[in-house]
Design an enzyme around this catalytic site. Sequence first.
Site, PDB file in Angstrom:
ATOM      1  N   GLN A 102      -5.877   7.151  10.664  1.00 32.98           N
ATOM      2  CA  GLN A 102      -4.333   6.223  10.883  1.00 32.98           C
ATOM      3  C   GLN A 102      -3.724   7.811  10.894  1.00 32.98           C
ATOM      4  OE1 GLN A 102      -1.883   6.617   6.533  1.00 32.98           O
ATOM      5  NE2 GLN A 102      -1.930   5.156   6.674  1.00 32.98           N
ATOM      6  N   TYR A 167       7.275   6.467   4.062  1.00 37.00           N
ATOM      7  CA  TYR A 167       7.062   7.859   4.736  1.00 37.00           C
ATOM      8  C   TYR A 167       7.750   7.755   6.681  1.00 37.00           C
ATOM      9  CZ  TYR A 167       3.279  10.545   3.042  1.00 37.00           C
ATOM     10  OH  TYR A 167       2.698  10.777   2.047  1.00 37.00           O
ATOM     11  N   ARG A 214      -0.367  -0.205   9.077  1.00 30.49           N
ATOM     12  CA  ARG A 214      -0.028  -0.251   7.733  1.00 30.49           C
ATOM     13  C   ARG A 214       1.636  -0.301   7.128  1.00 30.49           C
ATOM     14  NH1 ARG A 214      -2.738   1.466   2.731  1.00 30.49           N
ATOM     15  NH2 ARG A 214      -2.787  -0.089   1.888  1.00 30.49           N
ATOM     16  N   ARG A 313      -8.874   3.908  -3.265  1.00 32.94           N
ATOM     17  CA  ARG A 313      -9.747   4.796  -5.188  1.00 32.94           C
ATOM     18  C   ARG A 313     -11.084   4.160  -5.279  1.00 32.94           C
ATOM     19  NH1 ARG A 313      -4.003   3.794  -8.564  1.00 32.94           N
ATOM     20  NH2 ARG A 313      -4.587   1.963  -7.483  1.00 32.94           N
ATOM     21  N   CYS A 336     -12.999   2.341 -10.752  1.00 30.34           N
ATOM     22  CA  CYS A 336     -11.706   3.426 -11.464  1.00 30.34           C
ATOM     23  C   CYS A 336     -10.674   3.025 -12.212  1.00 30.34           C
ATOM     24  CB  CYS A 336     -10.553   3.019  -9.673  1.00 30.34           C
ATOM     25  SG  CYS A 336      -9.020   4.112  -9.613  1.00 30.34           S
ATOM     26  N   CYS A 340      -6.813   6.659 -16.465  1.00 32.44           N
ATOM     27  CA  CYS A 340      -6.281   7.460 -15.901  1.00 32.44           C
ATOM     28  C   CYS A 340      -5.670   8.403 -16.079  1.00 32.44           C
ATOM     29  CB  CYS A 340      -7.801   8.180 -15.137  1.00 32.44           C
ATOM     30  SG  CYS A 340      -7.310   8.243 -13.416  1.00 32.44           S
ATOM     31  N   CYS A 344      -5.858  11.045  -9.545  1.00 28.95           N
ATOM     32  CA  CYS A 344      -5.400  11.547  -8.089  1.00 28.95           C
ATOM     33  C   CYS A 344      -4.824  12.100  -7.299  1.00 28.95           C
ATOM     34  CB  CYS A 344      -7.099  10.677  -7.897  1.00 28.95           C
ATOM     35  SG  CYS A 344      -5.948   8.778  -7.698  1.00 28.95           S
TER      36      CYS A 344
HETATM   37  C1  LIG Z   1      -4.120   9.551  -3.526  1.00 28.18           C
HETATM   38  C2  LIG Z   1      -3.502   8.223  -2.784  1.00 28.18           C
HETATM   39  C3  LIG Z   1      -3.969   8.581  -1.415  1.00 28.18           C
HETATM   40  C4  LIG Z   1      -2.996   7.961  -0.824  1.00 28.18           C
HETATM   41  N1  LIG Z   1      -2.915   8.091   0.681  1.00 28.18           N
HETATM   42  C5  LIG Z   1      -2.888   7.168   1.376  1.00 28.18           C
HETATM   43  C6  LIG Z   1      -2.520   7.591   3.368  1.00 28.18           C
HETATM   44  O1  LIG Z   1      -2.772   8.594   3.232  1.00 28.18           O
HETATM   45  N2  LIG Z   1      -2.320   6.355   3.830  1.00 28.18           N
HETATM   46  C7  LIG Z   1      -1.712   5.087   3.018  1.00 28.18           C
HETATM   47  O2  LIG Z   1      -1.375   4.380   4.129  1.00 28.18           O
HETATM   48  N3  LIG Z   1      -2.411   4.867   1.643  1.00 28.18           N
HETATM   49  C8  LIG Z   1      -2.639   5.840   1.063  1.00 28.18           C
HETATM   50  N4  LIG Z   1      -2.928   5.169  -0.256  1.00 28.18           N
HETATM   51  C9  LIG Z   1      -2.447   3.746  -1.028  1.00 28.18           C
HETATM   52  C10 LIG Z   1      -4.231   3.430  -0.931  1.00 28.18           C
HETATM   53  O3  LIG Z   1      -4.706   3.523   0.861  1.00 28.18           O
HETATM   54  C11 LIG Z   1      -4.193   2.009  -1.082  1.00 28.18           C
HETATM   55  O4  LIG Z   1      -2.843   0.905  -0.880  1.00 28.18           O
HETATM   56  C12 LIG Z   1      -4.185   2.080  -2.960  1.00 28.18           C
HETATM   57  O5  LIG Z   1      -4.497   3.222  -3.534  1.00 28.18           O
HETATM   58  C13 LIG Z   1      -4.365   0.554  -3.909  1.00 28.18           C
HETATM   59  O6  LIG Z   1      -6.001   0.388  -3.175  1.00 28.18           O
HETATM   60  P1  LIG Z   1      -7.337   0.823  -3.994  1.00 28.18           P
HETATM   61  O7  LIG Z   1      -5.909   0.222  -5.879  1.00 28.18           O
HETATM   62  O8  LIG Z   1      -8.369   0.686  -4.066  1.00 28.18           O
HETATM   63  O9  LIG Z   1      -6.587   2.879  -4.275  1.00 28.18           O
HETATM   64  C14 LIG Z   1      -3.163   6.340  -1.100  1.00 28.18           C
HETATM   65  C15 LIG Z   1      -3.243   6.047  -2.554  1.00 28.18           C
HETATM   66  C16 LIG Z   1      -3.853   6.753  -3.706  1.00 28.18           C
HETATM   67  C17 LIG Z   1      -4.139   7.331  -4.828  1.00 28.18           C
END
Ligand SMILES: Cc1cc2nc3c(=O)[nH]c(=O)nc-3n(C[C@H](O)[C@H](O)[C@H](O)COP(=O)(O)O)c2cc1C
Length: 372
Positions: A102, A167, A214, A313, A336, A340, A344
Amino acid sequence: MYSHLFSKITVGGKELKNRLTMAPLYLGYAGEGGTVSELFLDHYRLMAKSGVGMVVVENATVDYPTGSGSNRTLRADTDENMEGLTRLATTIKKQGAIACQQINHAGRFAAIADPALAPSAVQTFGRMPRPLTKDEMRKIAKKFAEAAVRLKKAGFDMVELHGGTGYLLSSFVSPRTNKRDDEYGGSPQNRQRFPLEVVQEVKAAVGDFPVGYRFLADEWLPDGLNLAESVEYGKALAGAGVAYISVMGGTYESFFLPHVIQASGKDGYMVELAAAVKKAVNVPVITAGRISTGAIAESALAEGKADLIGLARVLWADPDWPSKVKEGRENEIIHCASECDDTCTKLVTKGKLAFCVRWNHDKLQEWKGKRA
Ligand SMILES: Cc1cc2nc3c(=O)[nH]c(=O)nc-3n(C[C@H](O)[C@H](O)[C@H](O)COP(=O)(O)O)c2cc1C
């Protein structure tokens, strides 16, 4: 048992062995200054080894420092990182996963830029960004293209443009953060113009190489981008030839609102956003957001709400999620836990390296050793 989840799919001409992807997850594991550290490599080796069809590596900046989320954001803006980026792509591919990187410009959320750069001067967390000139916008579009070419050379299978989280690209699309009165502001078409130009610039530079996106489907803010408008943008992106659309909701300005925290604690909380986008576009759609079980993933696919599953996560908390689901050992999954309180996220927003509260003692000790 999960026949959709473990079926192959071709995305941007590349075959994925199943419908599982790692969604980008910034954890602060890159070295100071955005290098590919050993911790970073070990982490992505483990994620790729998990059995997912594709790993989308967390956001890397296209422009340092003004585009960088933090001083530990991976840098894709310099040839000095070529060796590290090449090792990263090789490491992921060696484990049998498609490697996607990305790329991002953090815009108004660029932590180490002063002032931060944005479509318009709309204050965020007490900081006032400076509006970009058209000349600067052209340079940023070029920087996206240069970074994508660099990643292609480094051996990645595809790149993903970060159009989420508030962003730079998404801040142009949003009526809340884009108050420009030139051809890049005002109507939805005008607000979509710059990110679409970036897509075109990147695609022209990389040639036959897939470019995913994205996608911010809903800002979850009263005056923010909403789903009705973003779906139209999704159509424009598909028309511009993106290889896939990876749907998410929210920005830093909504993630921590009490009702958003509550809603995003639920399993599959962004599946309906993906479903709305999928109805409107003819490119593969990824859905992420607490896809905690095989059944949730399978039904999103079987009901035609998404083509691919994103685990962020979820996979980090338990890299054995794919094999446990495939082998009928779902009761062994380490989930996950929303209770919590998003440890993170809180750690990384404070500039710290993230750990997962669900890791066991041994895993935590191992991580502490590598972090040192
Ligand atoms: C700590 C953290 C960092 C993340 N970093 C990015 C990132 O660099 N780019 C992005 O598109 N989404 C980022 N996300 C969003 C995740 O890709 C994802 O959409 C979101 O966490 C939900 O999925 P999950 O429940 O499996 O974590 C981040 C989320 C978290 C919690």
